[in-house]
Design an enzyme around this catalytic site. Structure first.
Site, PDB file in Angstrom:
ATOM      1  CG  LEU A   1      -1.680   1.399   1.542  1.00 37.69           C
ATOM      2  CD1 LEU A   1      -2.726   1.616   0.374  1.00 37.69           C
ATOM      3  CD2 LEU A   1      -2.429   1.141   2.687  1.00 37.69           C
ATOM      4  CB  THR A   2       3.380   2.695   2.575  1.00 39.45           C
ATOM      5  OG1 THR A   2       2.565   2.330   3.551  1.00 39.45           O
ATOM      6  CG2 THR A   2       4.323   3.672   2.343  1.00 39.45           C
TER       7      THR A   2
ATOM      8  N   GLY B   1       2.009   7.859   2.410  1.00 37.67           N
ATOM      9  CA  GLY B   1       1.797   6.523   3.552  1.00 37.67           C
ATOM     10  C   GLY B   1       0.368   6.825   4.090  1.00 37.67           C
TER      11      GLY B   1
ATOM     12  N   GLY C   1       6.942  -5.036   3.971  1.00 40.02           N
ATOM     13  CA  GLY C   1       7.661  -6.241   4.594  1.00 40.02           C
ATOM     14  C   GLY C   1       7.478  -7.593   3.827  1.00 40.02           C
TER      15      GLY C   1
ATOM     16  CD  GLN D   1      13.893  -0.586  40.099  1.00 42.07           C
ATOM     17  OE1 GLN D   1      14.278   0.733  40.312  1.00 42.07           O
ATOM     18  NE2 GLN D   1      14.810  -1.559  39.457  1.00 42.07           N
TER      19      GLN D   1
ATOM     20  NE  ARG E   1      12.994   3.986  37.238  1.00 47.03           N
ATOM     21  CZ  ARG E   1      14.325   3.852  37.036  1.00 47.03           C
ATOM     22  NH1 ARG E   1      15.126   3.988  38.173  1.00 47.03           N
ATOM     23  NH2 ARG E   1      14.775   3.984  36.032  1.00 47.03           N
TER      24      ARG E   1
ATOM     25  N   GLY F   1      23.150  -0.576  34.304  1.00 43.57           N
ATOM     26  CA  GLY F   1      23.813  -0.868  33.038  1.00 43.57           C
ATOM     27  C   GLY F   1      23.823  -2.203  32.551  1.00 43.57           C
TER      28      GLY F   1
ATOM     29  CD  GLU G   1      -0.502  -1.485   8.407  1.00 45.05           C
ATOM     30  OE1 GLU G   1      -1.439  -0.947   7.757  1.00 45.05           O
ATOM     31  OE2 GLU G   1       0.094  -2.427   7.738  1.00 45.05           O
TER      32      GLU G   1
END
Length: 731
Positions: free
Chosen positions: A158-159, A164, A198, A352, A355, A428, A451
């Site tokens: 399509l795009t 797009g 794709g 924590q 978060r 890390g 999409e």
């Protein structure tokens, strides 16, 4: 004696190996196996176990060591793996039709392993195949068995390079020639090249190509889909008139070959027009069952809504994987403590919890919503296949389009933020590529774009809501819908008069509180957006300019708030239904309340500005409730992760292992892999290292005079005595 369901649960869900995570598992307030059975059911758990076992037991799916594969090698391996998925016959076609959620499960299980593989399979079977099945007719069904036998391999084109999201402006053309009964597919210039498709880069043999349909003397009939062969299935060489290739390396999902294509007067049979939205007779007359061009256009692009719903599921999977890794790591990683001699897991820290645990709640809420929306989409498609042309069917299509257009932005952005928070929460170790959080971040990123760009899609949802308000104002039409997502707007004026009245913190710890607040917020933003739109028009702006000037702070916020309300409502109803087993009610309701309050807290300024909140106590109560719920869920966090995390082989993160025995980075880097330089390796059992040596070659062995160590993949490594570089592996 265990009940039959408990026995089935033990067989399907074996106990985890004992390790550092055992302490948290012992403190859980519920059985993770019981929750898994309640949420998934035995059949689905059995299917997932079959899929995961097939991947782990097949050498083709073995994880490569020593870093990322070269892109071409990765793509070749990904295609072979995709073919092997078909060979394993994990889900038969009849199962897909009878139990659509199993298709959903298969794609998401493959995605947990590698999104490049899942996307390759999904685009071929469910996007290309579904486009033919849903947009075509019986004359096109000949392609379906060829997809499953891999005689052909498909993509969805399509795009274009220059267009797009604005699909109406697609410039590829399909002119009908009645003398030969053929369509001539043509790309007028390079900007009209199909792009980002794709599977098109290397492997697709056929494409569903969208083009502007022209008939002799009839002008242009708009965008339609055609089946076009782009490569020879035996040689993979381009068909005459087709220029096709790969667009190159991307930020993520590089096992998927995204490509481009240009067509130069490519002729295809008339019958290869997918004709559910419109057809052309042999003589060249255009016919369509739709009287309304907009309805026909929506039908032509119906597959986009299903793809957007699938992207919601993909985003949720990424969020599940990230929180599984981060919470397991946080439950075993110890830092600081009340005394110098005692360190505590970082999950014990309020920061924590704040978060990570809201994202865990979001994973559960969005997972339930995505499955329910997928089933809504299945209902819509079944109606279309049954040629239901009723007003109710059309209204259902508009409602699902509005939901899909906002759910993709909400899910992909939530996953994007959540993965980044998980990455940072692991310090890390989260930045180490082998722990997968970086790959998840990169693989999730395109969900925000393909999409339909997220910000542009949200306009579809706000336009839908504004149209409902306009109809209500003009003729007093009822705001009712098949899925009941907008039924609350019946009380629009009354809701606007409501205020936050929660007497105590305990009363705030239920998802009914954010549910009521969200209904007010959507009504408020709907009123504000409508007033802004009318103000722009009164000031002389045309409709295009007026809507463009209403997006920031108004319509965009409206669309997101509406979708958040819908997610909160569906998860609230799911967790408060009578069928929830009593031992699971408390934890599920805490998840529901946490997701609702946490999402709502991001709109605090609007709640105060509009007058729903007044005084500092309202905002403080919401914040305190969020922290209390995080504290209450902390001991359940590992068990909640156990429900949604795949096996270690699939999760593929040393710091996210189910036993919690995360190896040190230096140990984990030395994995069970060897660069044998084209020759067969053999075991060299020396000391407790059990090194791998090359047959017939000199090996340094344990450190001796005149020998040096050499590790594959480390720059400059290798024995100066001519020894072959090898990788040290752990027991």
């Amino acid at each position: 004696m265990a009940s039959s369901s408990e026995g089935s649960g033990d067989a399907l869900l074996p106990d985890f190996p004992r390790g550092p995570l055992q302490a948290y598992r012992a403190r859980a307030s519920f059985s993770w196996k019981e929750l898994a059975l309640f949420l998934e059911g035995e059949d689905m758990l059995r299917l997932k176990k079959t899929i995961f076992s097939a991947l782990e037991d097949d050498p083709l799916f073995a994880r490569p060591g020593g870093g990322d594969l070269p892109m071409e090698k990765y793509r070749e391996l990904n295609f072979l793996r995709c073919r092997r998925v078909f060979e394993h016959d994990l889900l038969r076609v009849e199962d897909m039709l009878q139990s659509p959620l199993k298709v959903w499960a298969l794609v998401n299980c493959l995605g947990m392993y590698d999104w490049s593989l899942a996307a390759k399979f999904f685009l071929n079977v469910l996007v290309f195949g579904s486009a033919i099945y849903n947009s075509g007719s019986e004359r096109h069904f000949k392609y379906i068995p060829k997809i499953f036998s891999m005689e052909i391999f498909g993509c969805f084109a399509l795009t274009e390079l220059s267009h797009g999201t604005n699909t109406k402006a697609i410039r590829t053309t399909a002119h009908y020639d009645p003398t030969t009964e053929e369509f001539i597919i043509h790309s007028p210039d390079f900007e009209a090249a199909k792009f980002w498709v794709g599977n098109m880069g290397k492997t697709a043999t056929h494409a569903v190509v969208f083009a502007q349909l022209h008939t002799p003397g009839g002008g242009c009939h708009g965008l339609h889909a055609f089946v076009v062969q782009i490569r020879d299935p035996k040689t993979l060489l381009p068909m005459p008139g087709v220029m096709v290739g790969d667009i190159g390396k991307k930020l993520g999902q590089n096992g998927l070959d995204n490509g481009f294509a240009m067509f130069h007067q490519v002729r295809i049979p008339r019958q290869d027009l997918l004709n559910r939205a419109g057809d052309v007779t042999p003589e060249g007359t255009y016919v369509t069952p739709f009287k309304d061009d907009r309805q026909r256009f929506r039908m032509s692009l119906a597959s986009l809504s299903s793809s957007r719903v699938s992207i919601v599921g993909m985003s949720v999977v990424n969020l599940k994987l990230a929180v599984s890794i981060a919470i397991r790591f946080s439950a075993t990683r110890r830092q600081f403590g009340p005394t110098d001699k005692e360190e505590i897991p970082v999950l014990e820290y309020q920061m924590q919890q704040w978060r990570l645990l809201p994202y865990l709640a979001a994973a559960y809420a969005l997972d339930h919503f995505s499955k329910s929306l997928f089933l809504d989409m299945v209902e819509l498609q079944q109606g279309r296949l049954g040629k239901d042309a009723s007003a109710g069917q059309a209204e259902l299509g508009r409602e699902i389009h509005a939901l899909a257009s906002a759910s993709k932005p909400l899910a992909s952005w939530t996953a994007q933020r959540g993965i980044q928070e998980c990455r940072e929460a692991c310090g890390g170790h989260g930045y180490l590529a082998m722990n997968r959080l970086g790959h998840l971040r990169d693989d999730n990123d395109p969900n925000c774009t393909y999409e339909g760009d997220n910000n542009v899609l949200l306009q579809q949802t706000s336009n839908y809501l504004l149209s409902l308000l306009a109809r209500r104002a003009q003729g007093g039409a009822h705001c009712k819908s098949r899925l009941k997502t907008v039924d609350f707007l019946e009380a629009y004026p009354d809701i606007l008069g409501q205020r936050f009245e929660v007497p105590s913190l305990e009363d705030c710890l239920d998802s009914s509180v954010p549910l009521a607040a969200y209904e007010w917020l959507v009504c408020y933003l709907l009123r504000e957006s409508d007033q802004k739109l009318n103000q722009e028009k009164r000031s002389g702006s045309n409709d295009f300019e007026a809507r463009n000037n209403c997006q920031v702070y108004y319509c965009r916020s409206l669309a997101l708030a509406f979708l958040e309300l819908t997610v909160v409502r569906r998860f609230h109803e799911h967790t408060h239904q009578p069928s929830v087993p009593p031992p699971l009610r408390a934890v599920l309701r805490r998840l529901s309340a946490l997701y609702g309050l946490w999402s709502l807290s991001q709109h605090t300024a609007l709640l105060y500005r509009g007058g729903y909140f007044s005084g500092e106590q309202a905002g403080k109560m919401i914040e305190t409730a969020i922290l209390d719920l995080c504290s209450q869920l902390k001991d359940d966090a590992v068990a909640l992760v156990d429900v949604i995390a795949p096996p270690d082989f699939v999760l593929d993160s040393p710091i996210g292992r189910a036993d919690g025995e995360a190896p040190l980075p230096t140990q984990a880097l030395l994995q069970w892999r060897l660069d044998v330089r084209g020759q067969e390796p053999s075991l060299c059992p020396q000391g407790n290292h059990r090194e791998l040596a090359q047959r017939g070659g000199r090996h340094p062995g344990l450190p001796q005079p005149g020998h040096t160590w050499g590790w594959t993949g480390v720059p400059g490594a290798g024995g100066q005595d001519g020894s072959v570089p090898c990788r040290i592996v752990q027991e």
